[in-house]
Design a protein around this motif. Structure first.
Motif, short mmCIF file in Angstrom:
data_model
loop_
_atom_site.label_atom_id
_atom_site.label_comp_id
_atom_site.label_asym_id
_atom_site.label_seq_id
_atom_site.Cartn_x
_atom_site.Cartn_y
_atom_site.Cartn_z
N CYS A 1 -5.14 49.51 11.42
CA CYS A 1 -4.87 49.65 12.85
C CYS A 1 -5.74 50.79 13.35
N GLY B 1 -1.50 46.49 19.75
CA GLY B 1 -2.69 45.75 19.41
C GLY B 1 -2.49 44.27 19.66
N GLN B 2 -3.52 43.51 19.39
CA GLN B 2 -3.47 42.07 19.68
C GLN B 2 -2.92 41.26 18.51
N ALA C 1 -7.61 52.93 16.37
CA ALA C 1 -7.43 53.29 17.78
C ALA C 1 -8.75 53.68 18.42
N SER C 2 -8.88 53.35 19.69
CA SER C 2 -10.01 53.83 20.48
C SER C 2 -9.48 54.26 21.83
N GLN D 1 -7.03 51.43 23.28
CA GLN D 1 -6.99 50.16 22.57
C GLN D 1 -6.57 50.38 21.13
N GLN E 1 -10.99 53.46 27.56
CA GLN E 1 -9.94 52.44 27.54
C GLN E 1 -9.13 52.58 26.26
N TYR F 1 1.67 51.42 23.48
CA TYR F 1 0.44 50.65 23.29
C TYR F 1 0.61 49.69 22.12
N VAL G 1 -6.62 48.09 17.55
CA VAL G 1 -7.18 46.87 16.98
C VAL G 1 -6.75 46.73 15.54
#
Length: 126
Positions: free
Chosen positions: A22, A117-118, A24-25, A3, A1, A115, A5
């Protein structure tokens, strides 16, 4: 997935510093341009900075240049935003975003990024 963060936000006094991360995954950041944006209460999301992939070109919002520094550590799959001499008007939710082409040519346009992040809250207050 896939993501992104963000972390490192918090409450800081005027004149203080914070370093946002920041991470990434699900994909590797090294081929992406990474942008930082922020959104203050009641305001629009605005571009803060961008770092390109291969050549490492860096861009800042003119009002922030000299106080903020963007950097990337590809080994850690992480991009950082060092924020110094913080002011109350820097209070906002800070977001990182990834742009697949690797270029920051239109880095200030939100729709350029695939993409997001939150977000992480930064509050500058005494």
């Amino acid at each position: 997935q896939v993501q992104l963060v963000e972390s490192g936000g918090g409450l800081v006094q005027p004149g203080g510093s914070l370093r946002l991360s920041c991470a990434a995954s699900g994909f590797t950041l090294d081929s992406y341009a990474i942008g930082w944006f922020r959104q203050a209460p009641g305001g629009e999301r605005e571009g803060v900075s961008c770092i390109s992939s291969a050549d490492g070109h860096i861009y800042y919002a003119p009002s922030l240049k000299g106080r903020f520094t963007i950097s990337r550590d590809n080994a850690k799959n992480t991009v950082y935003l060092q924020m110094n001499s913080l002011k109350p008007e820097d209070t906002a939710v800070y977001y990182c975003a990834a742009e697949r082409s690797g270029s920051c040519s239109r880095w200030y346009l939100r729709y350029e990024y695939e993409y997001w992040g939150q977000g992480t809250q930064v509050t500058v207050s005494s």
